[in-house]
Design a protein around this motif. Structure first.
Motif, PDB file in Angstrom:
ATOM      1  N   ASP A 142       0.826  -1.208   0.000  1.00 23.79           N
ATOM      2  CA  ASP A 142       0.000   0.000   0.000  1.00 23.79           C
ATOM      3  C   ASP A 142       0.860   1.257   0.000  1.00 23.79           C
ATOM      4  O   ASP A 142       0.421   2.318  -0.431  1.00 23.79           O
ATOM      5  N   ASN A 196      -6.302   4.731  -1.048  1.00 20.49           N
ATOM      6  CA  ASN A 196      -6.974   4.420   0.200  1.00 20.49           C
ATOM      7  C   ASN A 196      -6.167   4.834   1.417  1.00 20.49           C
ATOM      8  O   ASN A 196      -6.708   5.122   2.482  1.00 20.49           O
ATOM      9  N   GLU A 199      -6.940   8.442   1.931  1.00 19.14           N
ATOM     10  CA  GLU A 199      -8.328   8.580   2.369  1.00 19.14           C
ATOM     11  C   GLU A 199      -8.501   8.187   3.830  1.00 19.14           C
ATOM     12  O   GLU A 199      -9.411   8.682   4.508  1.00 19.14           O
ATOM     13  N   THR A 200      -7.634   7.302   4.317  1.00 19.90           N
ATOM     14  CA  THR A 200      -7.786   6.757   5.668  1.00 19.90           C
ATOM     15  C   THR A 200      -7.006   7.522   6.723  1.00 19.90           C
ATOM     16  O   THR A 200      -7.529   7.813   7.806  1.00 19.90           O
ATOM     17  N   LEU A 201      -5.755   7.861   6.424  1.00 17.67           N
ATOM     18  CA  LEU A 201      -4.907   8.465   7.439  1.00 17.67           C
ATOM     19  C   LEU A 201      -5.325   9.907   7.732  1.00 17.67           C
ATOM     20  O   LEU A 201      -5.548  10.687   6.806  1.00 17.67           O
ATOM     21  N   PHE A 223      -2.961   1.845  11.093  1.00 18.35           N
ATOM     22  CA  PHE A 223      -4.192   1.517  10.372  1.00 18.35           C
ATOM     23  C   PHE A 223      -4.058   0.258   9.510  1.00 18.35           C
ATOM     24  O   PHE A 223      -4.960  -0.052   8.723  1.00 18.35           O
ATOM     25  N   PRO A 277      -9.402   7.985  13.837  1.00 23.97           N
ATOM     26  CA  PRO A 277      -9.866   7.950  12.443  1.00 23.97           C
ATOM     27  C   PRO A 277     -10.402   9.283  11.981  1.00 23.97           C
ATOM     28  O   PRO A 277     -10.867  10.107  12.777  1.00 23.97           O
ATOM     29  N   LYS A 278     -10.335   9.504  10.680  1.00 20.89           N
ATOM     30  CA  LYS A 278     -10.901  10.726  10.111  1.00 20.89           C
ATOM     31  C   LYS A 278     -12.392  10.813  10.417  1.00 20.89           C
ATOM     32  O   LYS A 278     -13.081   9.808  10.482  1.00 20.89           O
TER      33      LYS A 278
END
Length: 279
Positions: A142, A196, A199-201, A223, A277-278
């Motif tokens: 990733d 992703n 988008e996640t961090l 994550f 998390p966001k």
């Protein structure tokens, strides 16, 4: 609509028999890419090395190149515009981390599937971009980092200061141990991310200083993203941007502090907003 990036490499050990020409003589030597790739260059006073950095990009390896200028005092912006890059200008210097935040916001808004971050100081070899992106596309990793430290002899011969080599090796060994990773280098200015990941961090909560990079990788571990690396040549020369001994010492202390925050959060002794998390 581009095909979805593989979440993990497929395991298909059974296959029909076919002639080897299918591999040796494919109909298309260079098949078209299926995913949108944007390269971002967080820049500060990079006029001398910008063109050389871009010249090494393999033809067709990315769809767009964005340069975010962080209040440069030289002709970085003029050169970037002359070269046809997409340019965003910070009127005031926001810091290395603040620059990257602008880079990644832009990429998410523009629908990038893969993001390549490379310093525009020619210290990293852009020719490896397709290979690094391929590791993402194949579902193997990733996050991919460029590893400059293939051997001590090579790193020192190519100009890496001895104190920077020692600190790099020490911090990387510590981070690998504490984060359960096996990277050759944690402190690279060449990185490739799957969409992703961005988008996640919660990277907007990270520092605007150099420790942004460490916080980003520690968040990626938290994550559950898969980190890997790819060798890149070592390039140290006068025009390449470097932080001095004092700033490097500060960065080292901040790195140790960030790893400590990770473990405090993991052991539920103290909740850090870096790992919330966001949203």
């Amino acid at each position: 609509m581009p095909s979805t990036l593989l979440a993990e490499p497929p395991l298909n050990p059974v296959h029909e028999i076919f002639h080897v020409d299918r591999v040796l003589k494919p109909e298309e030597i260079t098949p078209p890419r299926k995913h949108k790739i944007i390269a971002v260059l967080p820049a500060y006073n990079a006029e001398k090395t910008l063109a050389a950095t871009i010249a090494d990009f393999p033809v067709g390896s990315v769809d767009e190149i964005l340069l975010v200028d962080d209040g440069s005092k030289d002709n970085t912006v003029a050169i970037a515009r002359e070269m046809g890059l997409t340019v965003i200008v910070h009127e005031k210097n926001t810091g290395y981390g603040g620059n990257q935040k602008t880079c990644y916001r832009y990429c998410l808004e523009r629908g990038a599937d893969i993001v390549v971050m490379i310093h525009p100081d020619y210290q990293y070899d852009a020719r490896v971009i397709p290979h690094a992106c391929g590791m993402i596309e194949l579902g193997i990793c990733d996050v991919i980092l460029g590893n400059r430290v293939r051997s001590r002899a090579e790193a020192l011969k190519c100009g890496m200061p001895w104190w920077k080599y020692v600190s790099n090796r020490g911090l990387t060994a510590f981070e690998n141990l504490m984060l359960g990773q096996n990277l050759g280098e944690f402190h690279s200015g060449f990185r490739v991310y799957r969409r992703n990941v961005l988008e996640t961090l919660p990277f907007e909560r990270n520092s605007n200083d150099f420790v942004f990079d460490t916080e980003f990788l520690v968040q990626a571990v938290h994550f559950g993203f898969r980190l890997g690396d790819i060798p890149v040549p070592v390039r140290y020369f006068d025009e390449a941007s470097q932080i001095n001994f004092r700033r490097s010492t500060k960065y080292g202390i901040q790195t140790l502090t960030t790893v400590n925050k990770y473990w405090m959060n993991k052991l539920k002794l103290w909740k850090s907003p870096l790992f919330k998390p966001k949203g």
